[in-house]
Scaffold this active site. Structure first.
Site, PDB file in Angstrom:
ATOM      1  CG  HIS A 123      10.520   1.731  -3.952  1.00  0.00           C
ATOM      2  ND1 HIS A 123       9.848   0.720  -3.282  1.00  0.00           N
ATOM      3  CD2 HIS A 123       9.897   2.888  -3.606  1.00  0.00           C
ATOM      4  CE1 HIS A 123       8.872   1.252  -2.561  1.00  0.00           C
ATOM      5  NE2 HIS A 123       8.879   2.559  -2.729  1.00  0.00           N
ATOM      6  CG  HIS A 128       5.123   3.261  -5.417  1.00  0.00           C
ATOM      7  ND1 HIS A 128       4.196   3.167  -4.404  1.00  0.00           N
ATOM      8  CD2 HIS A 128       6.319   3.448  -4.811  1.00  0.00           C
ATOM      9  CE1 HIS A 128       4.817   3.299  -3.227  1.00  0.00           C
ATOM     10  NE2 HIS A 128       6.110   3.456  -3.447  1.00  0.00           N
ATOM     11  CD  GLU A 169       6.154   2.617   0.144  1.00  0.00           C
ATOM     12  OE1 GLU A 169       6.681   1.622  -0.367  1.00  0.00           O
ATOM     13  OE2 GLU A 169       6.281   3.759  -0.325  1.00  0.00           O
ATOM     14  CB  SER A 188      10.929  -2.613  -5.057  1.00  0.00           C
ATOM     15  OG  SER A 188      10.790  -2.017  -3.783  1.00  0.00           O
TER      16      SER A 188
HETATM   17 FE    FE Z   1       7.509   3.922  -1.889  1.00  0.00          FE
END
Ligand code: FE
Ligand code: PHE
Length: 291
Positions: A123, A128, A169, A188
């Site tokens: 993730h 990110h 997010e 993700s």
């Molecule tokens: Fe995160």
């Protein structure tokens, strides 16, 4: 004060110990990576796919932060720092404000491929870090860190956390090719990368700073609402003003549940119904004839 904070921060960082990953851990990375690679073409925004390519994150296995940092630092001055898991809010914000992205190092187990509530290295690094290669998004994340320290001082952390949730997010972007994903929580997740764009259930609403800050979110299921930005510059400009009066202004307004629509909302239709040619509904309405 600053020195004290820096010392505090450095206490949370650990070594990635890249040499210690097992074959099984690299294999899980490959599985996750290959699955997302298939799903994200045509779904992730171009900025993300470009960043991923430039970083050279690939399916071979878990990447070494030292190698990624050479590329990332050279591009936007950001660096990945390894942390054991979620860090306290003030520490997290202080990292971002210094252009350091705290990343976990562990990878989920094989029986958790589809869902994990806490962040893992897949993730953090695949979700990110690619966007931190984009200069505007890189500046947004730093500004968010500074804004976080300020929100803590002002007692409005919850409102600012919603902004992170619904942009960093779970954000969607209205690209020239159609709706695309930029939120890492979606990028993700195999299930949510399809659901967020194609499922008729969730709402997709044009981004509005105050609206977002008033909206609750859930952490245990796919989202019921996504907010759509026009581009990263718009997001950066919308969040540039001083939030102190904005926090005060929305304190008087009720919070909103994720599934609720308000009058000002502008909704987007799911990608599938957008790409289908619109059928013009001709009703041929005629006034009833007098008998
Ligand atoms: Fe995160
Ligand atoms: N402009 C915000 C403030 O004054 C800081 C911020 C920038 C917060 C970008 C989030 C994202 O608090």
């Amino acid at each position: 004060m600053l020195e004290a904070r820096q010392k505090f921060c450095s206490d949370f960082t650990i070594a990635q110990n890249w040499e210690d990953y097992s074959e099984e851990e690299h294999a899980i990375w490959r599985l996750l990576f290959e699955r997302q690679q298939r799903l994200l073409v045509g779904r992730a925004c171009a900025e993300f796919l470009d960043g991923l390519g430039e970083l050279g994150v690939a399916a071979d296995g878990i990447p070494d932060f030292r190698r990624l940092n050479e590329v990332l630092d050279g591009a936007t001055g950001w660096r990945i720092v390894a942390v054991p898991g979620l860090v306290p809010d003030d520490v997290f914000f202080a990292f971002l404000a210094r252009r350091q992205f705290p990343s976990t190092c562990f990878i989920r187990h094989r029986d958790q491929l589809d869902y994990l509530q806490e962040p893992d290295i897949f993730h953090d690094i695949c979700g990110h870090v690619p966007l931190l290669m984009n200069p505007i998004f890189a500046d947004y994340m730093q500004a968010y860190g500074e804004g976080g320290l300020k929100a803590l001082r002002l007692g409005h952390l919850q409102r600012l956390a919603r902004l992170y949730w619904y942009t960093v997010e779970f954000g969607l972007i209205d690209s020239p090719e159609g709706l695309r994903i930029y939120g890492s929580g979606i990028l993700s997740s195999a299930g949510e990368s399809v659901y967020c764009l194609e499922d008729p259930q969730p709402r997709r609403i044009r981004f509005d700073l105050r609206r977002v800050m008033r909206t609750h979110y859930r952490i245990d299921d796919f989202q019921q609402v996504y907010f759509v930005i026009a581009d990263f510059q718009q997001l950066f400009d919308a969040t540039r003003p001083d939030f102190a009066p904005i926090y005060r202004g929305i304190a008087a307004l009720p919070d909103l549940e994720p599934e609720v629509l308000i009058d000002e909302d502008v909704e987007y239709r799911p990608a599938s119904s957008l790409s289908r040619p619109r059928r013009l509904e001709r009703t041929n309405f005629r006034p009833p004839r007098p008998a």
